[in-house]
Design an enzyme around this catalytic site. Structure first.
Site, PDB file in Angstrom:
ATOM      1  N   GLU A 169       0.814  -1.225   0.000  1.00  0.00           N
ATOM      2  CA  GLU A 169       0.000   0.000   0.000  1.00  0.00           C
ATOM      3  C   GLU A 169       0.844   1.270   0.000  1.00  0.00           C
ATOM      4  O   GLU A 169       0.782   2.076   0.940  1.00  0.00           O
ATOM      5  CB  GLU A 169      -0.952  -0.016   1.200  1.00  0.00           C
ATOM      6  CG  GLU A 169      -1.966  -1.121   1.125  1.00  0.00           C
ATOM      7  CD  GLU A 169      -3.062  -1.013   2.183  1.00  0.00           C
ATOM      8  OE1 GLU A 169      -2.826  -0.374   3.221  1.00  0.00           O
ATOM      9  OE2 GLU A 169      -4.145  -1.575   1.954  1.00  0.00           O
ATOM     10  N   CYS A 176      11.768  15.806   3.233  1.00  0.00           N
ATOM     11  CA  CYS A 176      13.157  15.997   3.674  1.00  0.00           C
ATOM     12  C   CYS A 176      13.954  16.741   2.598  1.00  0.00           C
ATOM     13  O   CYS A 176      13.473  16.938   1.478  1.00  0.00           O
ATOM     14  CB  CYS A 176      13.799  14.655   3.980  1.00  0.00           C
ATOM     15  SG  CYS A 176      14.183  13.702   2.507  1.00  0.00           S
ATOM     16  N   GLU A 181      -6.535  -7.963  -0.595  1.00  0.00           N
ATOM     17  CA  GLU A 181      -6.924  -8.031   0.816  1.00  0.00           C
ATOM     18  C   GLU A 181      -8.406  -7.727   0.937  1.00  0.00           C
ATOM     19  O   GLU A 181      -8.935  -6.856   0.231  1.00  0.00           O
ATOM     20  CB  GLU A 181      -6.197  -6.964   1.651  1.00  0.00           C
ATOM     21  CG  GLU A 181      -4.720  -7.140   1.823  1.00  0.00           C
ATOM     22  CD  GLU A 181      -4.124  -6.014   2.680  1.00  0.00           C
ATOM     23  OE1 GLU A 181      -4.839  -5.389   3.469  1.00  0.00           O
ATOM     24  OE2 GLU A 181      -2.917  -5.769   2.522  1.00  0.00           O
TER      25      GLU A 181
HETATM   26  C1  GAL Z   1      -4.371  -2.819   5.001  1.00  0.00           C
HETATM   27  C2  GAL Z   1      -2.921  -3.248   5.184  1.00  0.00           C
HETATM   28  C3  GAL Z   1      -2.843  -4.531   5.985  1.00  0.00           C
HETATM   29  C4  GAL Z   1      -3.709  -4.461   7.213  1.00  0.00           C
HETATM   30  C5  GAL Z   1      -5.116  -4.142   6.786  1.00  0.00           C
HETATM   31  C6  GAL Z   1      -6.104  -4.073   7.918  1.00  0.00           C
HETATM   32  O1  GAL Z   1      -4.491  -1.486   4.656  1.00  0.00           O
HETATM   33  O2  GAL Z   1      -2.297  -3.432   3.952  1.00  0.00           O
HETATM   34  O3  GAL Z   1      -1.488  -4.763   6.329  1.00  0.00           O
HETATM   35  O4  GAL Z   1      -3.226  -3.484   8.070  1.00  0.00           O
HETATM   36  O5  GAL Z   1      -5.139  -2.900   6.140  1.00  0.00           O
HETATM   37  O6  GAL Z   1      -7.402  -3.843   7.440  1.00  0.00           O
END
Ligand code: GAL
Length: 686
Positions: free
Chosen positions: A158, A165, A321
């Site tokens: 992400e 900087c 995800e």
């Molecule tokens: C995403 C992230 C994951 C986890 C997830 C939780 O944005 O890539 O590592 O944190 O959210 O919903």
């Protein structure tokens, strides 16, 4: 776009099912790791993203590596027939690195250097961070490149955020020097003389800051562009060893959406990023069962983002995800009700995903995400309700593998533009809280979604010519080049719909002078002469086809030339003047919608165009509100997803006989779908 072709985005010809797996949190619990492998089979999962945040486990001290645990994970997953999506670990770095090389730490807009902590917070310019990521990436590629389980690369995680900087300032200045031949042209583009902001030496330029320069629109826009380019540059640096060692393994990075309302991610221009990826993937976390919109409304928003991300490459994408149940970072973290997991996952597949992947396989025991939903809960039990729903979904995905690689040909396109959104949001003008560009596009998308008409959500440099209808709402920033492409599209027979607050500034965020752009005046046969911005509770109406439709937020006063009035305003000083116009231009036709109108107007207006242009839904299934029918098409078959996004039973009517891909039943006529039920059916074309 070739209709009905298949594109396998990875070597897999099955639906990927699995998700983020973090064995590095459990290296001292071999019993848990052994359970994982057993449970993966029971869950009907087959693919795992590994190593995303594992840098500290892979390189515990500078130059000291430990890959043995990962070797075993690769072998164990492969041992059950599974595949690995291997991550590069740059999304979070070990503490030793920040301590030894502070230049890797980010500096915020107020020029405060951040301490080591959290994740996703490195400087994108730092030569040391770039060197370190390349080094570990090369080692990973060399070690696992030939492993038969390796399916795809998950580059970092992400990407987002920005760094201010001194290295980034220098990189920004160099980027500007590439873009502008001299300071004179930069000052012109940034409208320098305003408030005496003329720059006389490149070294005076600083990135926007709340304690410094923040009112120069051209600078703000160029900074946003630079942040995208610099992020891509960092990504390109990451993949050098990967492309060298494993050229045949596809590369992706996981895109995001902006929750609460669920709109596309705003901070990076994904239309540019997409060109550097082999596969688009994204992380979807809609707040199902929330208390501010109906399930169907939210489903429509999800469909919009899917269709945007799918259209970025005009090929299937990977849902990288999602949560099998709840998240931990919404205001209220509600569990998916029974059935919602299957329904929401199938919606992803229906719109073009070739996977259902989760964050996360197993709930962590401690730290910030210990209450985030997972396939395996702290109870480690396969009797768990969530585990069971995942396993059920896995079984269904196995039965619909024929869908993999298919696309969704479409006659309608809506144009989405990141740059225009940035410029519009940065404009001091209009209603500061009512611009809502992405949400406005979603309201135009809604009619097509409700009518089951597939839509490509495209970006400005994509080909327009294959679409019968192109909708361009609120295109505030538009270059001469895009205007000329729109003109060619209409001239050669396309139908173009544009709305209020379009064609106002050029690519430098400088307004067009002399009224609207001459080409736009010509193709639309009218001139928008004034934009009236209303208070949020002001209302007006337009009269269209003898009916009155509510108007809010924006109304354009129109000077008619060759165009015809389609609707007129009901009240105010522009009562009875044109609100919606149409114009025939060469072989095509244009429509201008001057006001922000309610959904019922869009339903009526677009139904007319859909009839006129003979645009058809991809499947003929009759149904009531809240049911969505989406189709993926192969040369031989249509795969039809019939989804009930309501809390009641819904009867749908199938106008031709189809086969249920899950149960094998032949279906025709009336079929009842229970609350949240989905049916996936196939219809052979011969
Ligand atoms: C995403 C992230 C994951 C986890 C997830 C939780 O944005 O890539 O590592 O944190 O959210 O919903």
């Amino acid at each position: 776009m070739t209709k009905f072709h298949r594109t396998y985005t990875t070597k897999a010809n099955f639906m990927l099912h699995g998700g983020d797996y973090n064995p590095d949190q459990w290296l001292d619990r071999t019993d848990i790791l052994a359970d994982d492998i057993k449970l993966m089979k029971f869950a009907h999962t087959n693919t795992f993203s590994v190593g995303i945040f594992a840098w500290a486990a892979l390189e515990p001290e500078e130059g000291v590596y430990n890959f043995e645990w990962l070797d075993k994970i690769f072998d164990d997953i492969y041992g059950i027939g599974g595949r690995v999506i291997l991550a590069t670990p740059s999304g979070a770095r070990p503490a030793w690195m920040s301590q030894k090389y502070p230049e890797v730490l980010r500096v915020n807009t107020a020029r405060v250097k951040q301490l080591h902590g959290a994740r996703h917070n490195h400087c994108f310019t730092s030569p040391i961070y770039r060197e370190k990521t390349q080094k570990i990436n090369r080692l990973l590629a060399e070690r696992y490149g030939q492993h038969p389980a390796l399916l795809m690369w998950h580059i970092s995680n992400e990407y987002g955020g920005e760094c201010h900087c001194h290295l980034c300032q220098e990189a920004f200045r160099n980027w500007l020097k590439e873009k502008y031949p001299d300071l004179k042209s930069l000052n012109h583009a940034w409208w320098g003389p305003f408030w005496s902001h003329t720059v006389t030496d490149w070294s005076q330029i600083e990135s926007p800051s709340p304690i410094g320069e923040n009112t120069v629109n051209g600078l703000n826009l160029d900074w946003r562009r630079f942040v995208t380019d610099q992020t891509i540059d960092f990504f390109e640096n990451e993949i050098i060893p990967i492309k060298e060692v494993t050229p045949e393994i596809p590369v992706s990075t996981n895109f995001m959406a902006d929750t609460h309302e669920l709109i596309p991610f705003q901070a990076l221009d994904y239309s540019k990023f997409a060109k550097h990826l082999d596969v688009i993937s994204w992380d979807a976390y809609p707040a199902w069962h929330n208390n501010w919109e109906s399930t169907a409304d939210l489903a429509m928003r999800v469909g919009f983002i899917d269709d945007l991300y799918r259209s970025l490459k005009q090929q299937p994408f990977i849902l990288m995800e999602s949560t099998p149940s709840l998240v931990n970072w919404h205001q209220v973290n509600k569990a998916k009700r029974p059935g919602m997991h299957l329904l929401s996952s199938m919606q992803m597949v229906a719109h073009g995903s070739d996977s259902i992947m989760y964050f996360q396989w197993r709930k962590s025991r401690g730290s910030a995400e210990k209450f985030h939903g997972a396939v395996v809960d702290h109870d480690n039990s396969l009797d768990n309700r969530v585990f069971q729903e995942v396993a059920k979904l896995g079984g269904i995905l196995e039965k619909i593998s024929d869908v993999v690689g298919t696309n969704r040909p479409s006659d309608v396109a809506i144009l989405y533009d990141w740059e225009s959104n940035w410029a519009l949001n940065d404009a001091s003008g209009f209603g500061l809280k009512t611009k809502r560009y992405p949400q406005t596009l979603q309201t135009h998308y809604r009619t097509f979604w409700e009518m089951d008409i597939p839509v490509d959500v495209i970006t400005k440099d994509q080909d327009f010519t294959s679409y019968k209808l192109l909708i361009v709402p609120m295109l505030y920033l538009v270059s001469e080049e895009t205007i000329s492409r729109l003109k060619t599209y209409v001239a050669s027979g396309g139908t173009l719909v544009m709305t209020y607050i379009s064609g106002i500034v050029n690519e430098h965020d400088l307004t067009y002078l002399g009224g609207w752009h001459k080409d736009l005046q010509e193709i639309f046969g009218m001139i928008p002469v004034e934009t009236d911005t209303l208070y949020p509770n002001d209302r007006n109406a337009v009269n269209f086809n003898g009916k009155s439709y509510e108007l809010k937020d924006y109304a354009t006063v129109i000077q008619l030339n060759a165009a015809k009035t389609e609707a007129h305003y009901v009240q105010d000083f522009y009562a009875n003047t044109p609100a919606v116009t149409s114009n025939v231009f060469q072989k095509g036709k244009t429509y201008y919608i001057g006001a922000r109108l309610e959904d019922d107007f869009h339903r009526e207006f677009y139904s007319g165009l859909i009839n006129e242009l003979a645009i058809k839904p991809a499947a003929s299934v009759k149904h009531g509100k809240g049911v969505s029918v989406q189709v993926r098409q192969s040369p031989e078959c249509d795969y039809i997803f019939i989804m009930n996004f309501t809390e009641e039973d819904q009867t749908v009517v199938l106008e031709s006989a189809v086969k249920d891909m899950v149960t094998g039943e032949q279906l025709s006529g009336d079929v009842v779908l229970e609350k949240y039920q989905v049916r996936i059916v196939e219809k052979e074309k011969c």
